[in-house]
Enzyme design. Structure first.
Site, PDB file in Angstrom:
ATOM      1  N   THR A   1      64.752  48.090  57.019  1.00 15.63           N
ATOM      2  CA  THR A   1      64.359  49.026  58.076  1.00 15.63           C
ATOM      3  C   THR A   1      64.820  50.451  57.796  1.00 15.63           C
ATOM      4  OG1 THR A   1      66.361  48.382  59.228  1.00 15.63           O
ATOM      5  CG2 THR A   1      64.333  47.270  59.873  1.00 15.63           C
TER       6      THR A   1
ATOM      7  N   ASN B   1      68.679  34.483  52.475  1.00 12.16           N
ATOM      8  CA  ASN B   1      69.079  35.880  52.600  1.00 12.16           C
ATOM      9  C   ASN B   1      70.579  35.947  52.846  1.00 12.16           C
ATOM     10  OD1 ASN B   1      69.665  38.429  54.242  1.00 12.16           O
ATOM     11  ND2 ASN B   1      67.579  38.818  53.542  1.00 12.16           N
TER      12      ASN B   1
ATOM     13  N   ASN C   1      70.808  41.065  50.553  1.00  8.30           N
ATOM     14  CA  ASN C   1      70.583  42.186  51.457  1.00  8.30           C
ATOM     15  C   ASN C   1      71.669  43.245  51.249  1.00  8.30           C
ATOM     16  OD1 ASN C   1      70.128  43.918  53.564  1.00  8.30           O
ATOM     17  ND2 ASN C   1      70.571  42.433  55.187  1.00  8.30           N
TER      18      ASN C   1
ATOM     19  N   LEU D   1      73.528  41.671  61.960  1.00  8.69           N
ATOM     20  CA  LEU D   1      73.780  40.473  61.149  1.00  8.69           C
ATOM     21  C   LEU D   1      74.465  39.346  61.918  1.00  8.69           C
ATOM     22  CD1 LEU D   1      74.920  42.091  57.768  1.00  8.69           C
ATOM     23  CD2 LEU D   1      72.722  41.020  58.261  1.00  8.69           C
TER      24      LEU D   1
ATOM     25  N   CYS E   1      71.337  46.512  55.055  1.00 10.28           N
ATOM     26  CA  CYS E   1      71.370  46.437  56.515  1.00 10.28           C
ATOM     27  C   CYS E   1      71.912  47.744  57.075  1.00 10.28           C
ATOM     28  CB  CYS E   1      72.228  45.279  57.004  1.00 10.28           C
ATOM     29  SG  CYS E   1      72.282  45.236  58.810  1.00 10.28           S
TER      30      CYS E   1
ATOM     31  N   GLY F   1      57.753  40.963  59.020  1.00 12.06           N
ATOM     32  CA  GLY F   1      58.940  40.971  59.874  1.00 12.06           C
ATOM     33  C   GLY F   1      58.630  41.122  61.341  1.00 12.06           C
TER      34      GLY F   1
END
Lengths: 246, 313
Positions: free
Chosen positions: B203, B109, B137, B82, B140, B275
């Site tokens: 992810t 985001n 988000n 981040l 993460c 992405g």
């Protein structure tokens, strides 16, 4: 930056594990020495960033070392094959700061981008000196090419099998220069930073995601804040590098 | 000659997300597109449906040490962590630059390390007219004590969602982590807490080890695995979440072609995010958008709206 399809004109071994590849096509996006290209290889997800060794008349030369599966694959490619390449990435060296007699210091596979830089500085009328550092005689490459550009080429080998025994910093002792440019491994950078006088530029290497500034995969801290090696670098000024961090 | 105008019409590639019309469903995913301007040097990014800008937090963050990137078969692992200049700098420098190159509603985001931080960042950005949606988000995998820890617990996910919900009237889309046992539980908790949409998947937690050094490739040891390799997992989760909630779903995970877009929409996505593909091919989204009509014709699809969730039932 430009996405180009380039044709392999030659791809040959020039030293143990070191290969030279000449690519032909639209390479007009390269405008400075010290920039790099990012090569897409079949079977590999990410591209391979490789510094530009020379770029002239629609031909681009890279010299790379086989250090993993990607570069191993690259070394097997043949003349006539084409590659998808992002051309003209990174900031490159700034030659406007060189003064009259700049010194170029390269270590191992950090040497190639200095060749293009050397040509550029000479075309700008500068008196260039070059130090090329290797581990041993068998690993030497590009020496003859540099000697064709300038009489002031100093080769060092760590084992003393050729030229000056020791490291590039041993060759720096006693040399006078107005500015320096370097590319090579991190221990060499630290040694140069301890030895060098005056200002200079260092070209860094980092594992990259994209190569063009989008992913923040290769960020580093500098005096002036965060920089991306791929986009704001790979060349950083001596004064902006946080030496205690690297 | 009696040409049938209706059948000759080009396929309708428009989409709709939480009441906002999109020219097409293609949205570059956060963290792969910066604030847009790097890509606008390459092509006019106004061809995009929208894009989700770089994950923004209350305070500036450098992120994790390097190496942050590792390659895998058909994918990559990142542990950027981040990195962003913080919400004040985003307001002052990044959004003005974004506005110069992108004229459509953008997806903001946001991320945080506490419920209050999420709400604060959302509130600071809320007045920006160009922000069409907030993408929250909570997934993460690369930060400790925040990020994914909110996305793996239904009650924590609900708390973040309702805190953000309270400070904005704009659509709130919650971005979920695939690193959970049952993603539908989290999606339902977010919906109940007032989310207007769900985006997934972030992810997958993964790692690689360097055989030469015998150590993890990534300095942070583990990272977020993305790319075509994760597509079947992502698609399955989009399918499950579409069944579990009534709010729109934004699908992502390994999309690199128009065919992939159709597949995700059939699973239930109203729009899609692209992405890792942007990092390998900076023109990926442009190519996907341009090839979408042709691929729709091939599969006899006249309008994208008719295929959303069509694989169900």
């Amino acid at each position: 930056m430009k996405d180009s399809i380039l044709k392999i004109e030659c791809n040959q071994k020039i030293a143990p594990d070191v290969y030279k590849m000449v690519l032909v096509g639209d390479v007009s996006a390269v405008d400075k020495p010290g920039q790099f290209i990012d090569i897409k290889l079949d079977g590999f997800y990410l591209r391979r960033p490789i510094s530009v060794c020379d770029c002239e008349d629609g031909k681009l030369t890279v010299i790379y070392k086989t250090v993993g599966e990607g570069t191993e694959k690259m070394s097997t490619l043949s003349q006539g094959e084409t590659l998808d390449v992002l051309v003209g990435l990174g900031n490159g060296y700034d030659t406007s700061k060189s003064g009259e007699s700049p010194l170029l210091i390269g270590g191992g596979v950090g040497i190639p981008p200095l060749y293009f830089l050397c040509k550029r500085l000479i075309s700008e009328g500068k008196k260039v000196s070059v130090i090329l550092g290797f581990n041993k005689k068998e690993e030497i490459f590009l020496e003859d090419e540099f000697r064709k550009l300038t009489p002031r080429v100093y080769v060092t080998t760590a084992d003393g099998s050729e030229g000056i025994r020791g490291f590039v910093t041993d060759a720096m002792k006693g040399l006078e220069y107005t500015y320096f440019y370097t590319c090579g491994p991190m221990p060499m950078f630290r040694a140069i930073n301890r030895t060098a006088t005056g200002s200079g530029q260092f070209s860094f290497e980092e594992r990259m995601g994209c190569g063009f500034g989008a992913c923040m995969g290769c960020s580093c801290k500098t005096v002036g804040g965060y920089k991306r090696i791929c986009k704001d670098g790979p060349v950083l000024q001596r004064e902006e590098i946080l030496w205690e961090e690297i | 000659m009696g040409r049938d105008l209706k059948n000759d019409r080009a396929p309708d590639i428009s989409a709709e997300l939480c009441g906002i019309r999109l020219d097409n469903p293609v949205i570059p995913a956060s963290g792969t597109f910066g604030f847009g301007y790097e890509f606008s040097e390459l092509y006019d990014i106004n061809i995009l449906g929208s894009f989700s800008f770089k994950g923004t937090t209350k305070e500036k963050r450098f992120g994790n040490p390097t190496p942050r990137i590792a390659e895998c078969a058909e994918g990559m692992i990142n542990a950027v962590g981040l990195q962003n200049p913080g919400v004040e700098d985003v307001l002052l420098h990044e959004i003005p630059k974004l506005k110069e190159v992108f004229k459509k509603p953008v997806m903001a985001n946001i991320s945080g390390f506490s419920v209050d931080e999420y709400a604060y960042t959302c509130q600071r950005l809320d007045a920006e007219e160009q922000i069409g949606w907030f993408e929250v988000n909570i997934s993460c995998p690369n930060v400790h004590g925040g990020g994914m820890s909110f996305g793996t617990d239904p009650s924590a996910a609900a708390k973040v969602t309702s805190a953000v919900r309270k400070v904005t009237g704009k659509p709130v889309i919650v971005k979920l982590s695939p690193n959970v046992t049952d993603i539908t539980e989290i999606a339902k908790a977010c919906e109940a807490a007032g989310a207007d949409g769900i985006s997934l998947v972030n992810t997958l937690l993964g790692m690689r080890i360097d055989l030469k050094t015998k150590k993890p490739v990534i300095a942070n040891r583990m990272g977020g695995f993305s790319g075509p390799a994760i597509k079947p997992v992502a698609l399955r989760m989009v399918y499950q979440v579409y069944d579990a909630v009534k709010i729109p779903v934004v699908g992502m995970g390994g999309i690199r072609s128009a065919e992939d877009v159709l597949e995700f929409m059939m699973a239930g996505a109203s729009a899609v995010e692209v992405g890792a593909a942007n990092l390998v091919d900076p023109y990926a989204c442009k190519k996907i958008i341009e090839s979408l009509p042709g691929v729709m014709e091939k599969y006899n699809i006249k309008s994208l709206s008719e295929i959303v969730g069509i694989a169900h039932g």
